[in-house]
Design an enzyme around this catalytic site. Structure first.
Site, PDB file in Angstrom:
ATOM      1  N   LYS A  49       0.724  -1.359   0.307  1.00 23.59           N
ATOM      2  CA  LYS A  49      -0.149  -0.065   0.285  1.00 23.59           C
ATOM      3  C   LYS A  49       0.763   1.421  -0.175  1.00 23.59           C
ATOM      4  CE  LYS A  49      -4.005  -2.340   2.342  1.00 23.59           C
ATOM      5  NZ  LYS A  49      -4.422  -2.302   3.231  1.00 23.59           N
ATOM      6  N   ASN A  76      -1.722   0.076   7.050  1.00 24.80           N
ATOM      7  CA  ASN A  76      -1.612  -1.535   7.353  1.00 24.80           C
ATOM      8  C   ASN A  76      -0.524  -1.933   6.587  1.00 24.80           C
ATOM      9  OD1 ASN A  76      -3.065  -1.612   6.245  1.00 24.80           O
ATOM     10  ND2 ASN A  76      -4.824  -3.292   7.896  1.00 24.80           N
ATOM     11  N   GLU A  96      -9.377 -10.603  -7.728  1.00 26.12           N
ATOM     12  CA  GLU A  96      -8.409  -9.249  -7.721  1.00 26.12           C
ATOM     13  C   GLU A  96      -7.046  -9.249  -8.423  1.00 26.12           C
ATOM     14  OE1 GLU A  96      -9.064  -9.361  -3.051  1.00 26.12           O
ATOM     15  OE2 GLU A  96      -7.581  -9.426  -3.561  1.00 26.12           O
ATOM     16  N   HIS A 127      -1.908  -5.665   1.283  1.00 24.33           N
ATOM     17  CA  HIS A 127      -3.380  -5.783   1.269  1.00 24.33           C
ATOM     18  C   HIS A 127      -2.837  -7.641   1.073  1.00 24.33           C
ATOM     19  CE1 HIS A 127      -6.919  -7.094  -0.417  1.00 24.33           C
ATOM     20  NE2 HIS A 127      -6.481  -8.059  -1.067  1.00 24.33           N
ATOM     21  N   TYR A 180     -11.952  -2.699  -3.642  1.00 19.39           N
ATOM     22  CA  TYR A 180     -12.765  -3.356  -2.027  1.00 19.39           C
ATOM     23  C   TYR A 180     -14.253  -2.744  -2.372  1.00 19.39           C
ATOM     24  CZ  TYR A 180      -8.341  -2.560   0.022  1.00 19.39           C
ATOM     25  OH  TYR A 180      -6.821  -2.697   0.795  1.00 19.39           O
TER      26      TYR A 180
END
Ligand code: IDP
Ligand code: MG
Length: 149
Positions: A9, A112, A126, A115, A49
């Site tokens: 990310k 965080n 995905e 992913h 998402y």
């Protein structure tokens, strides 16, 4: 063999953790079959998402994932989906086990770092969102016989 999508990310890229995160997955024995640096636009973020639409953190999550370049990668190996989830650690870094990426390098659920797909269906969906078929390379790795018994 299973394939899974990993995203480093924007916080992971900004913090110079691309090599560390990819290195942990490689060291685990997973094989890279695709990887690129890109910036996710709003439309792609919404598709990726979609399952979180309507949740309180959804808008913030879209802002976060589109806020800077990311590295997207496809990792392959037996049980790759679960292996990546374990290596990442729990969604909330404060709850993640020490030794996982999120525990060792993160504090906040909103930053965080990484992913990973959470099921075979999600992984297929995905991977298709981020990679064309011809961007993924099926290759033999000479060290595989020392990794898969
Ligand atoms: P996962 O990334 O471990 O699969 P999910 O529950 O699928 O976790 O949530 C997707 C992402 O949404 C998380 O990785 C995190 O970036 C963000 N997120 C989840 N819950 C919260 C929250 O309570 N506040 C802020 N961001 C959240
Ligand atoms: Mg998830």
């Amino acid at each position: 063999m299973e394939r899974t999508l990993v995203i480093i990310k924007p916080d992971g890229v900004q913090r110079g953790l691309i090599g560390t995160i990819i290195g942990r997955l490689e060291a685990r024995g997973l094989k890279l079959v695709g990887m690129k640096l890109m910036q996710i636009d709003r439309a792609l973020a919404e598709r990726h998402y979609a399952v979180h639409q309507g949740k309180p953190f959804y808008e913030g999550l879209l802002d976060y994932i589109t806020s800077g370049p990311v590295v997207v990668a496809v990792l392959e190996g037996p049980g790759a989906i679960e292996l990546v989830r374990q290596t990442m650690g729990a969604t909330r870094p404060a709850a993640a086990q020490p030794g996982t990426i999120r525990a060792d390098y993160a504090i906040d659920v909103g930053r965080n770092l990484v992913h990973g797909s959470d099921s075979p269906e999600t992984a297929r969906f995905e991977i298709g969102l981020f990679f064309r078929e011809d961007e993924l390379i099926s290759w033999q790795r000479d060290v595989d016989r020392w990794i898969y018994g």
